[in-house]
Design a protein around this motif. Structure first.
Motif, short mmCIF file in Angstrom:
data_model
loop_
_atom_site.label_atom_id
_atom_site.label_comp_id
_atom_site.label_asym_id
_atom_site.label_seq_id
_atom_site.Cartn_x
_atom_site.Cartn_y
_atom_site.Cartn_z
N CYS A 221 5.07 -4.73 -1.49
CA CYS A 221 5.23 -3.33 -1.91
C CYS A 221 3.94 -2.53 -1.74
O CYS A 221 2.84 -3.08 -1.70
CB CYS A 221 5.66 -3.27 -3.38
SG CYS A 221 7.33 -3.83 -3.67
N ASP A 222 4.12 -1.23 -1.68
CA ASP A 222 2.98 -0.33 -1.63
C ASP A 222 2.11 -0.52 -2.88
O ASP A 222 2.62 -0.73 -3.98
CB ASP A 222 3.47 1.12 -1.58
CG ASP A 222 2.34 2.09 -1.32
OD1 ASP A 222 2.03 2.33 -0.14
OD2 ASP A 222 1.75 2.58 -2.31
N ARG A 223 0.81 -0.45 -2.69
CA ARG A 223 -0.10 -0.72 -3.80
C ARG A 223 0.08 0.27 -4.96
O ARG A 223 -0.22 -0.06 -6.11
CB ARG A 223 -1.54 -0.72 -3.32
CG ARG A 223 -2.50 -1.27 -4.37
CD ARG A 223 -3.80 -1.79 -3.79
NE ARG A 223 -4.62 -2.40 -4.84
CZ ARG A 223 -4.50 -3.63 -5.28
NH1 ARG A 223 -3.58 -4.43 -4.75
NH2 ARG A 223 -5.27 -4.10 -6.24
N SER A 224 0.60 1.44 -4.68
CA SER A 224 0.81 2.41 -5.75
C SER A 224 1.85 1.94 -6.75
O SER A 224 1.81 2.34 -7.92
CB SER A 224 1.23 3.76 -5.18
OG SER A 224 2.49 3.66 -4.53
N VAL A 225 2.79 1.09 -6.33
CA VAL A 225 3.83 0.60 -7.24
C VAL A 225 3.60 -0.85 -7.63
O VAL A 225 4.27 -1.36 -8.53
CB VAL A 225 5.24 0.77 -6.63
CG1 VAL A 225 5.54 2.23 -6.38
CG2 VAL A 225 5.42 -0.05 -5.36
N PRO A 230 -2.74 -8.96 -6.15
CA PRO A 230 -4.06 -8.97 -5.53
C PRO A 230 -4.06 -8.54 -4.07
O PRO A 230 -5.03 -7.94 -3.60
CB PRO A 230 -4.50 -10.43 -5.69
CG PRO A 230 -3.77 -10.91 -6.89
CD PRO A 230 -2.44 -10.22 -6.85
N ALA A 231 -2.98 -8.84 -3.33
CA ALA A 231 -2.97 -8.58 -1.90
C ALA A 231 -2.11 -7.40 -1.48
O ALA A 231 -1.90 -7.18 -0.28
CB ALA A 231 -2.50 -9.83 -1.14
N SER A 232 -1.61 -6.61 -2.42
CA SER A 232 -0.82 -5.45 -2.01
C SER A 232 -1.72 -4.40 -1.37
O SER A 232 -2.90 -4.29 -1.72
CB SER A 232 -0.07 -4.84 -3.21
OG SER A 232 -0.98 -4.38 -4.19
N VAL A 233 -1.17 -3.64 -0.42
CA VAL A 233 -1.97 -2.65 0.31
C VAL A 233 -1.24 -1.31 0.35
O VAL A 233 -0.01 -1.26 0.19
CB VAL A 233 -2.26 -3.11 1.76
CG1 VAL A 233 -3.03 -4.42 1.78
CG2 VAL A 233 -0.96 -3.25 2.56
N PRO A 234 -1.94 -0.22 0.56
CA PRO A 234 -1.27 1.06 0.79
C PRO A 234 -0.38 0.98 2.03
O PRO A 234 -0.79 0.42 3.06
CB PRO A 234 -2.43 2.04 1.00
CG PRO A 234 -3.59 1.40 0.32
CD PRO A 234 -3.42 -0.07 0.53
#
Length: 293
Positions: A221-225, A230-234
């Motif tokens: 998922c998008d890092r905003s949600v 640890p590894a989520s990105v925009p």
């Protein structure tokens, strides 16, 4: 989280607080709190209880309808990193139509899948919704897909949805091709409904008629949600897409197990948005199960 602070309304029953098992249940929950072999520093082992505490913030009602379900919570597996065989056995002992495992990091996928598949590994299939291939060497949260294939899973019945640029390597992309894995890149999802992608994935993973395990790695998922990953990105997928994937998995008759992994509850935002998303994915899976024929 203090449940006593939640308002009580007999016409608005809350989800969660499911009983301990007493025989067969339609829907079962189990915690598989892996964290010791994570490539990134994490406290993911504390996440199952955080998700359980969040579920009662929501109801079980879904406008999609369906049959009434029975629920059971099997508690947490004791230190699955140090005793993976014990974790496999604990999962195998669950008597339920659909099991949802709460990680923990992605190492939880191995004992969850093997425990559910049992002696049906030769016909089993795997669908991952993940930004990463998870084909690394060794034993870590970066190796579950490779380890399952080495255990006997046919790579031609593995589908990986959401694989992202700048989060992988050419070597692992080549390894996926060599193993016969079907890959749906993150960019391909921009123009396709996730429900359609999942339907095609289930056809491939279930082509031998065996059980399917679905790995929902929340860092897709998008890092905003999903800031607690640890590894989520925009630029990852939207929250509603992960929820749709969870419901599609719950609805499919060959899917016997789902895991939700790679969330560190201690790293979440004050509004607990990542844990809220995981809790809703649990409920989406149950809503999908209720719609099975």
């Amino acid at each position: 989280m203090d449940h006593s602070a939640l308002p009580t309304d007999p016409l608005w029953p809350r989800a969660g607080n499911w009983p301990a098992p007493s025989g067969h249940s339609d829907f079962a929950l189990i915690g598989v709190p892996t964290w010791r072999t994570s490539i990134s520093a994490t406290n993911a082992g504390h996440t199952p209880d955080a998700v359980r505490a969040m579920i009662p913030r929501y109801s079980q009602f879904s406008h999609s309808g369906g049959r009434e379900l029975t629920f059971a919570d099997h508690g947490d597996v004791l230190d699955p990193d140090l005793d993976e065989r014990g974790a496999v056995a604990a999962v195998a002992a669950v008597d339920a139509e659909l099991l949802v495992a709460l990680g923990g990091d992605n190492a939880a996928t191995v004992p969850t899948a093997l425990g559910r598949w049992g002696d049906r590994l030769a016909t089993a299939g795997l669908v991952t919704v993940d930004a990463h291939y998870d084909l690394r060497d060794g034993v870590s949260n970066g190796s579950p897909v490779r380890r399952l294939i080495e255990a006997g899973l046919d790579g031609r019945r593995v589908v990986q949805v959401g694989i992202s640029d700048f989060a992988n390597s050419g070597e692992y992309a080549a390894r996926a091709r060599d193993l016969g894995i079907t890959v749906v890149l993150r960019d391909e999802l921009l123009g396709r409904p996730i429900a359609d992608v999942m339907a095609e994935a289930f056809e491939i993973a279930g082509s031998a008629g065996g059980p399917i395990h679905v790995d929902l790695d929340v860092d897709v998922c998008d890092r905003s949600v999903a800031p607690a990953c640890p590894a989520s990105v925009p630029g990852g997928i939207a929250a509603h897409e992960l929820r749709a994937a969870a419901r599609a998995a719950g609805r499919h008759g060959q899917v016997e197990s789902i895991d939700l992994v790679e969330v560190d509850a201690s790293a979440d935002t004050p509004d607990a948005r990542t844990i809220r998303l995981v809790a809703l994915c649990v409920l989406e899976a149950a809503a999908g199960l209720a719609q099975r024929p």
